[in-house]
Scaffold this motif. Sequence first.
Motif, PDB file in Angstrom:
ATOM      1  N   ASN A  46     -60.448   8.486  11.080  1.00  0.00           N
ATOM      2  CA  ASN A  46     -62.261   7.604  11.436  1.00  0.00           C
ATOM      3  C   ASN A  46     -62.139   6.537  11.590  1.00  0.00           C
ATOM      4  O   ASN A  46     -61.909   5.436  11.048  1.00  0.00           O
ATOM      5  N   PHE A  47     -62.784   6.291  13.401  1.00  0.00           N
ATOM      6  CA  PHE A  47     -61.923   4.649  14.066  1.00  0.00           C
ATOM      7  C   PHE A  47     -63.758   4.029  14.031  1.00  0.00           C
ATOM      8  O   PHE A  47     -64.112   3.315  14.812  1.00  0.00           O
ATOM      9  N   GLY A  48     -64.695   5.174  13.742  1.00  0.00           N
ATOM     10  CA  GLY A  48     -65.472   4.398  13.674  1.00  0.00           C
ATOM     11  C   GLY A  48     -67.008   4.770  15.064  1.00  0.00           C
ATOM     12  O   GLY A  48     -67.392   5.979  14.905  1.00  0.00           O
ATOM     13  N   LYS A  51     -64.166   9.659  15.731  1.00  0.00           N
ATOM     14  CA  LYS A  51     -63.807  10.690  13.682  1.00  0.00           C
ATOM     15  C   LYS A  51     -63.141  12.173  14.564  1.00  0.00           C
ATOM     16  O   LYS A  51     -63.510  12.660  15.341  1.00  0.00           O
ATOM     17  N   SER A  81     -62.746  -1.635  11.074  1.00  0.00           N
ATOM     18  CA  SER A  81     -62.785  -1.112  12.223  1.00  0.00           C
ATOM     19  C   SER A  81     -63.002  -1.666  13.261  1.00  0.00           C
ATOM     20  O   SER A  81     -63.720  -2.655  12.772  1.00  0.00           O
ATOM     21  N   LEU A  91     -65.793  -0.283   7.381  1.00  0.00           N
ATOM     22  CA  LEU A  91     -66.501   1.630   7.389  1.00  0.00           C
ATOM     23  C   LEU A  91     -66.070   2.069   6.456  1.00  0.00           C
ATOM     24  O   LEU A  91     -65.394   1.487   5.946  1.00  0.00           O
ATOM     25  N   GLY A 116     -59.548   2.042  10.945  1.00  0.00           N
ATOM     26  CA  GLY A 116     -60.212   2.916  10.561  1.00  0.00           C
ATOM     27  C   GLY A 116     -59.663   3.189   8.626  1.00  0.00           C
ATOM     28  O   GLY A 116     -58.773   3.023   8.141  1.00  0.00           O
TER      29      GLY A 116
END
Length: 167
Positions: A46-48, A51, A81, A91, A116
């Motif tokens: 999850n990188f913001g 996902k 993130s 995050l 993330g």
Amino acid sequence: MGSCVQQLTCPSGLSKCSTAVTQIGDITSQASVKNCAAACQNGSMNFGVLKMSSFCCDTDLCNAKDVPDPSNIPNGKQCFSCGDKSCSNILRCSGSEDRCIKATGTFGAQSLVVKGCVSKSICDATASVSSVEGISCCEGDLCNGAHSVTQSFLFLCCSLLSYFLVH
């Protein structure tokens, strides 16, 4: 999201079935990819803004169902993130995302950074992503540091994502 299942005989050397679900943005635009694979991992990152969840199995038609969406089950972990010009966004990780990740890459003359949350299994597999120069994972809350960036990070996210969708 509905499931579409098309039976496919896997070519020689691709003995696993994989499903990957990618979500871009808060609008929950999702794309699901189901295919044969030589190797794959169960987990999520999850990188913001982006996902991705993946599921891997090794029996016939075992990837008929979509990957469960871990984004609805927070696990208490927090990582930094990157946004427009800053990597100091906090995050909240979810599901099996038990590590923080920081990845840097160079595309042309641009140096890009993404940060993330990531599952241990995905983090362990990132050593073979050749287009990304530096990938590091850590276990503590906010352990992936907050530093400013000046370039967009979508190219780097797409590089990591494409690796997991293809392999």
